[in-house]
Design a protein around this motif. Sequence first.
Motif, PDB file in Angstrom:
ATOM      1  N   GLY A 151       0.803  -1.210   0.000  1.00 22.91           N
ATOM      2  CA  GLY A 151       0.000   0.000   0.000  1.00 22.91           C
ATOM      3  C   GLY A 151       0.836   1.260   0.000  1.00 22.91           C
ATOM      4  N   GLN A 152       1.979   1.224   0.653  1.00 23.72           N
ATOM      5  CA  GLN A 152       2.835   2.404   0.761  1.00 23.72           C
ATOM      6  C   GLN A 152       3.726   2.596  -0.458  1.00 23.72           C
ATOM      7  N   PHE A 153       4.247   1.499  -1.027  1.00 18.56           N
ATOM      8  CA  PHE A 153       5.311   1.604  -2.024  1.00 18.56           C
ATOM      9  C   PHE A 153       4.972   1.038  -3.400  1.00 18.56           C
ATOM     10  N   ALA A 154       3.748   0.578  -3.631  1.00 22.33           N
ATOM     11  CA  ALA A 154       3.395  -0.061  -4.905  1.00 22.33           C
ATOM     12  C   ALA A 154       3.682   0.867  -6.077  1.00 22.33           C
ATOM     13  N   PRO A 155       3.977   0.296  -7.213  1.00 23.37           N
ATOM     14  CA  PRO A 155       4.059  -1.134  -7.498  1.00 23.37           C
ATOM     15  C   PRO A 155       5.380  -1.726  -7.000  1.00 23.37           C
TER      16      PRO A 155
ATOM     17  N   VAL B  45      -4.639  -8.032  -2.931  1.00 17.56           N
ATOM     18  CA  VAL B  45      -3.510  -7.611  -3.759  1.00 17.56           C
ATOM     19  C   VAL B  45      -3.681  -8.191  -5.153  1.00 17.56           C
ATOM     20  N   LEU B  46      -3.334  -7.383  -6.143  1.00 17.47           N
ATOM     21  CA  LEU B  46      -3.347  -7.804  -7.541  1.00 17.47           C
ATOM     22  C   LEU B  46      -1.917  -8.108  -7.953  1.00 17.47           C
TER      23      LEU B  46
ATOM     24  N   VAL C 181       4.394  -7.801 -10.559  1.00 19.77           N
ATOM     25  CA  VAL C 181       4.219  -6.517  -9.897  1.00 19.77           C
ATOM     26  C   VAL C 181       3.010  -6.644  -8.986  1.00 19.77           C
ATOM     27  N   LEU C 182       3.130  -6.130  -7.782  1.00 18.13           N
ATOM     28  CA  LEU C 182       2.064  -6.224  -6.780  1.00 18.13           C
ATOM     29  C   LEU C 182       1.489  -4.845  -6.492  1.00 18.13           C
TER      30      LEU C 182
ATOM     31  N   LEU D 103      -2.324 -12.849   0.122  1.00 19.08           N
ATOM     32  CA  LEU D 103      -3.054 -11.588  -0.081  1.00 19.08           C
ATOM     33  C   LEU D 103      -3.747 -11.564  -1.439  1.00 19.08           C
ATOM     34  N   VAL D 104      -3.118 -12.152  -2.436  1.00 17.46           N
ATOM     35  CA  VAL D 104      -3.742 -12.278  -3.763  1.00 17.46           C
ATOM     36  C   VAL D 104      -4.970 -13.181  -3.668  1.00 17.46           C
ATOM     37  N   GLU D 105      -4.833 -14.309  -2.977  1.00 19.86           N
ATOM     38  CA  GLU D 105      -5.954 -15.256  -2.832  1.00 19.86           C
ATOM     39  C   GLU D 105      -7.129 -14.638  -2.077  1.00 19.86           C
TER      40      GLU D 105
END
Length: 158
Positions: free
Chosen positions: A51-55, A85-86, A98-99, A79-81
């Motif tokens: 959340g702070q540093f994406a991607p 997170v994408l 890339v997250l 987190l993806v499951e």
Amino acid sequence: MAADTPPPALQDFLTWRLHRLAKLTDRQSIDAYANVFGLGVGEARCLAAIGQFAPLSVKDLAAQANLDKAQASRAAQMLVERDLVLKSASETDARGVVLRLTRTGRPLWKRVMQLIERRNADIFGCLSEAEQRQLEAMLDRLIAHAHARPEGSSPATP
């Protein structure tokens, strides 16, 4: 140190005390993340970092969340499951990903950040604002100094 001089007490070393403080606060954080969000501490740290540093790549996520790459990869997959997170293919690295936060992940990220803010206020609330600023500055210097050391190097020995 002379041969007959006893070594310093372990609990007097700053590194020992920092580690002890980290472990004490980690136990409380583990409970808070699990009870409030249903997340493990690694997953919460990864969510906060994304959340702070994406991607972020998984390698960058590991560095930002202070986890090893395998831990970061497992946490990111969880987190993806959970649709927080994408994970998409990297445009610059054919094998990389890339997250980013999803629409579902963004409000949870904000709540996690609020919890982190409350935890910090609780942990450091025994210090005055001036003491907190001094400690922050000193920690920043120590972190920068540690980052400047070549990886795998050890301190000089007498």
